[in-house]
Scaffold this motif. Structure first.
Motif, PDB file in Angstrom:
ATOM      1  N   UNK A 253      -3.335  -5.842  -0.088  1.00  0.00           N
ATOM      2  CA  UNK A 253      -3.762  -4.469  -0.329  1.00  0.00           C
ATOM      3  C   UNK A 253      -2.544  -3.558  -0.401  1.00  0.00           C
ATOM      4  N   UNK A 254      -2.656  -2.500  -1.189  1.00  0.00           N
ATOM      5  CA  UNK A 254      -1.677  -1.417  -1.179  1.00  0.00           C
ATOM      6  C   UNK A 254      -2.380  -0.205  -0.584  1.00  0.00           C
ATOM      7  N   UNK A 255      -1.838   0.303   0.532  1.00  0.00           N
ATOM      8  CA  UNK A 255      -2.440   1.414   1.261  1.00  0.00           C
ATOM      9  C   UNK A 255      -1.606   2.672   1.066  1.00  0.00           C
ATOM     10  N   UNK A 256      -2.279   3.801   0.852  1.00  0.00           N
ATOM     11  CA  UNK A 256      -1.618   5.080   0.568  1.00  0.00           C
ATOM     12  C   UNK A 256      -2.122   6.131   1.547  1.00  0.00           C
ATOM     13  N   UNK A 257      -1.191   6.812   2.239  1.00  0.00           N
ATOM     14  CA  UNK A 257      -1.627   7.848   3.179  1.00  0.00           C
ATOM     15  C   UNK A 257      -1.615   9.225   2.522  1.00  0.00           C
TER      16      UNK A 257
ATOM     17  N   UNK B 252       0.372  11.661   2.697  1.00  0.00           N
ATOM     18  CA  UNK B 252       1.671  12.183   2.283  1.00  0.00           C
ATOM     19  C   UNK B 252       2.238  11.451   1.072  1.00  0.00           C
ATOM     20  N   UNK B 253       1.488  10.471   0.569  1.00  0.00           N
ATOM     21  CA  UNK B 253       1.929   9.754  -0.623  1.00  0.00           C
ATOM     22  C   UNK B 253       2.775   8.533  -0.342  1.00  0.00           C
ATOM     23  N   UNK B 254       2.914   8.132   0.927  1.00  0.00           N
ATOM     24  CA  UNK B 254       3.699   6.941   1.270  1.00  0.00           C
ATOM     25  C   UNK B 254       2.807   5.702   1.247  1.00  0.00           C
ATOM     26  N   UNK B 255       3.392   4.570   0.844  1.00  0.00           N
ATOM     27  CA  UNK B 255       2.640   3.331   0.651  1.00  0.00           C
ATOM     28  C   UNK B 255       3.156   2.225   1.560  1.00  0.00           C
ATOM     29  N   UNK B 256       2.238   1.311   1.863  1.00  0.00           N
ATOM     30  CA  UNK B 256       2.607   0.113   2.605  1.00  0.00           C
ATOM     31  C   UNK B 256       1.678  -1.008   2.167  1.00  0.00           C
ATOM     32  N   UNK B 257       2.211  -2.215   2.111  1.00  0.00           N
ATOM     33  CA  UNK B 257       1.411  -3.371   1.728  1.00  0.00           C
ATOM     34  C   UNK B 257       0.778  -3.983   2.967  1.00  0.00           C
ATOM     35  N   UNK B 258      -0.440  -4.487   2.819  1.00  0.00           N
ATOM     36  CA  UNK B 258      -1.151  -5.134   3.925  1.00  0.00           C
ATOM     37  C   UNK B 258      -1.694  -6.472   3.456  1.00  0.00           C
ATOM     38  N   UNK B 259      -1.915  -7.382   4.400  1.00  0.00           N
ATOM     39  CA  UNK B 259      -2.357  -8.731   4.051  1.00  0.00           C
ATOM     40  C   UNK B 259      -3.419  -9.223   5.034  1.00  0.00           C
ATOM     41  N   UNK B 260      -4.464  -9.842   4.478  1.00  0.00           N
ATOM     42  CA  UNK B 260      -5.515 -10.482   5.278  1.00  0.00           C
ATOM     43  C   UNK B 260      -5.524 -11.957   4.897  1.00  0.00           C
ATOM     44  N   UNK B 261      -5.397 -12.844   5.864  1.00  0.00           N
ATOM     45  CA  UNK B 261      -5.285 -14.264   5.555  1.00  0.00           C
ATOM     46  C   UNK B 261      -6.434 -15.076   6.154  1.00  0.00           C
ATOM     47  N   UNK B 262      -6.693 -16.206   5.492  1.00  0.00           N
ATOM     48  CA  UNK B 262      -7.583 -17.237   6.014  1.00  0.00           C
ATOM     49  C   UNK B 262      -8.964 -16.760   6.417  1.00  0.00           C
ATOM     50  N   UNK B 263      -9.365 -17.127   7.649  1.00  0.00           N
ATOM     51  CA  UNK B 263     -10.713 -16.858   8.136  1.00  0.00           C
ATOM     52  C   UNK B 263     -10.984 -15.372   8.358  1.00  0.00           C
TER      53      UNK B 263
ATOM     54  N   UNK C  98       5.494  -2.731  -2.216  1.00  0.00           N
ATOM     55  CA  UNK C  98       6.016  -1.387  -1.937  1.00  0.00           C
ATOM     56  C   UNK C  98       7.453  -1.512  -1.442  1.00  0.00           C
ATOM     57  N   UNK C  99       8.210  -0.413  -1.471  1.00  0.00           N
ATOM     58  CA  UNK C  99       9.577  -0.453  -0.933  1.00  0.00           C
ATOM     59  C   UNK C  99       9.637  -0.290   0.584  1.00  0.00           C
ATOM     60  N   UNK C 100       8.476  -0.182   1.254  1.00  0.00           N
ATOM     61  CA  UNK C 100       8.456  -0.022   2.711  1.00  0.00           C
ATOM     62  C   UNK C 100       9.140  -1.217   3.376  1.00  0.00           C
ATOM     63  N   UNK C 101       9.853  -0.956   4.456  1.00  0.00           N
ATOM     64  CA  UNK C 101      10.604  -2.020   5.136  1.00  0.00           C
ATOM     65  C   UNK C 101       9.702  -3.014   5.854  1.00  0.00           C
TER      66      UNK C 101
END
Length: 503
Positions: free
Chosen positions: A51-55, A57-68, A100-103
């Protein structure tokens, strides 16, 4: 034991902290896709969801859901939905291709909580963070981070089939052009290649604007291309979304004026406020036309002063074809260094009312950068004429001007109402041609039965027209009077005419 409510953390401030490992964020899901792990997997197998999440203020972060965990959270999430996310894990955002470029990157755990149906975040307009082509070509962007791009399809769009790892797959190469004239090369694979090719083949014509989300950057031998991801990319082709509508409404085109539409009046009487065309005012009580008043539909009011303005209709040509443009007062005045009133006065003074002004004819064959503004239309209607302004001059096509000019005669050889462009130098005056409409045809026709008293004449000071009463009778000024200027004002106007036009 006291309780403390968990505060929201801005996405930009998310980072592992030994003192605080529980965070709460409020975000919008702007992209959600399934992916597979490994090369050889069973059909239908899903390794995880990114997923790409946007708050706000316009900042983005990638998220991941795995397996079960997929079955636990998938129904609570969806593209475009807003949610509150709490108690997740943060890990470094590594890898050759990042969303995203987020660390850091978010990973869902069994303890993660998703609160759906939360209050809307006013950030829907920020979901596509399109990068400029110039920044891409100058390689200012991290090539390991996915990008969003938008442009018009201008290059070839041929679908091919190649073999990769002993498996046949479809590939499509094309070029995208941005607002100006910057072009990038694009490569689309498998389902994306088929989707674009199918749309182009079924298109009935007109510009095709493509917005691509989460594309990969590839640089080989110093040359840049962008490629579709395996599953992350999503395409929007001429979709009814704000970004594509804005792109269609305004873009820049390098083109040459190859013909002027002399059958259309080159000037009009406009409102000094909104600049729209005014009409003679008909007094509903007396049923007479009042010569000192005009009605403006744009301002929805009665005006007593008006201004002569340009509206020059022309055909323009670039390497892709032709279209019709309309240039208005500001742009034409800058090009010929003369106001519409001055040019009209000159035409009347020297009895040239039935001829198209040579100053405008001299624009033929000249090349400009046109900023195109698409008129407001219904959703399914494509306008045949566009309104333009000219931000710069002197630019050249990617192909030569000579090649472009050689196409003009083929395009307009059957046109009886337009003037073909000349391949001669634009400094040479173009031969004058008679217009099918004279000045008398442009002025609103007034019923002689309704006219009473003196005849009103137009006078202009500082570009503004006002109506003044005159004792002159119809026919008082003869052709000889126009041909031989006697007053100071007439002699001043005569200086605007080329010497060989003077009598």
């Amino acid at each position: 034991m006291s309780k403390m409510k968990l505060a929201f953390t801005p996405v930009a401030q998310l980072k592992p902290d030994s003192e605080n490992e529980i965070w709460k964020i409020k975000v919008r899901v702007v992209r959600m896709w399934r992916f597979q792990n490994g090369v050889r997997v069973k059909p239908g197998y899903v390794g995880g969801i990114d997923l790409i999440l946007l708050d706000g203020k316009g900042d983005r972060i990638q998220a991941c859901i795995r397996g079960k965990l997929i079955s636990k959270f998938e129904d609570d999430l969806g593209e475009g939905k807003c949610c509150i996310l709490m108690n997740f894990k943060l890990s470094p955002n590594l890898g050759n291709y990042r969303g995203t470029p987020h660390s850091f990157k978010i990973f869902f755990t069994w303890s993660t909580h998703v609160k759906k149906n939360c209050e809307e975040i006013p950030n829907d307009s920020l979901r596509f963070n399109c990068i400029s082509f110039d920044d891409l070509l100058l390689q200012k962007h991290d090539e390991k981070v996915f990008v969003y791009v938008i442009g018009e399809i201008v290059g070839p769009c041929d679908l091919k089939e190649i073999t990769v790892r002993n498996t046949p797959c479809k590939i499509l190469n094309l070029q995208l052009k941005d607002y100006g004239d910057s072009i990038i090369n694009c490569v689309f694979w498998v389902k994306y290649a088929e989707e674009i090719h199918s749309y182009v083949q079924s298109s009935s014509g007109g510009a095709i604007v493509l917005l691509c989300s989460l594309m990969r950057i590839n640089i080989y031998n110093g040359k840049l291309t962008i490629q579709s991801g395996k599953a992350s990319t999503k395409l929007f082709i001429n979709s009814d979304i704000a970004e594509i509508n804005e792109f269609e409404e305004k873009c820049c085109i390098y083109a040459i004026i190859c013909a002027l539409k002399i059958e259309v009046p080159w000037w009009y009487l406009g409102c000094p406020g909104c600049a729209k065309k005014v009409n003679p005012y008909l007094n509903p009580e007396t049923e007479e036309i009042e010569m000192d008043k005009f009605s403006c539909d744009g301002c929805e009011t009665i005006v007593c002063s008006i201004k002569t303005r340009y509206q020059v209709h022309c055909k323009v040509l670039d390497h892709t074809g032709t279209t019709s443009f309309v240039m208005f007062d500001k742009e034409v005045s800058q090009l010929i260094h003369k106001s519409a009133y001055e040019l009209l006065e000159q035409q009347v003074l020297f009895n040239s009312g039935n001829e198209f002004p040579r100053e405008l004819l001299a624009l033929e064959g000249r090349e400009f950068v046109f900023t195109v503004n698409k008129p407001e239309t219904s959703k399914n209607y494509t306008p045949s004429t566009f309104y333009t302004n000219i931000p710069a001059t002197g630019h050249h096509f990617s192909n030569s001007t000579e090649t472009t000019l050689s196409l003009v005669n083929d395009v307009f050889e059957e046109s009886n109402n337009s003037i073909s462009a000349s391949t001669e130098s634009t400094s040479t005056p173009t031969k004058k041609r008679a217009s099918t409409l004279g000045i008398e045809d442009c002025v609103p026709q007034l019923s002689s039965k309704k006219l009473k008293g003196d005849v009103s004449l137009l006078a202009e000071e500082d570009g503004q027209l006002s109506l003044t009463k005159s004792k002159l009778k119809v026919g008082h000024v003869t052709k000889d009077d126009c041909a031989k200027p006697s007053s100071t004002k007439q002699r001043k106007a005569a200086n605007l005419i080329p010497k060989k036009e003077k009598n």
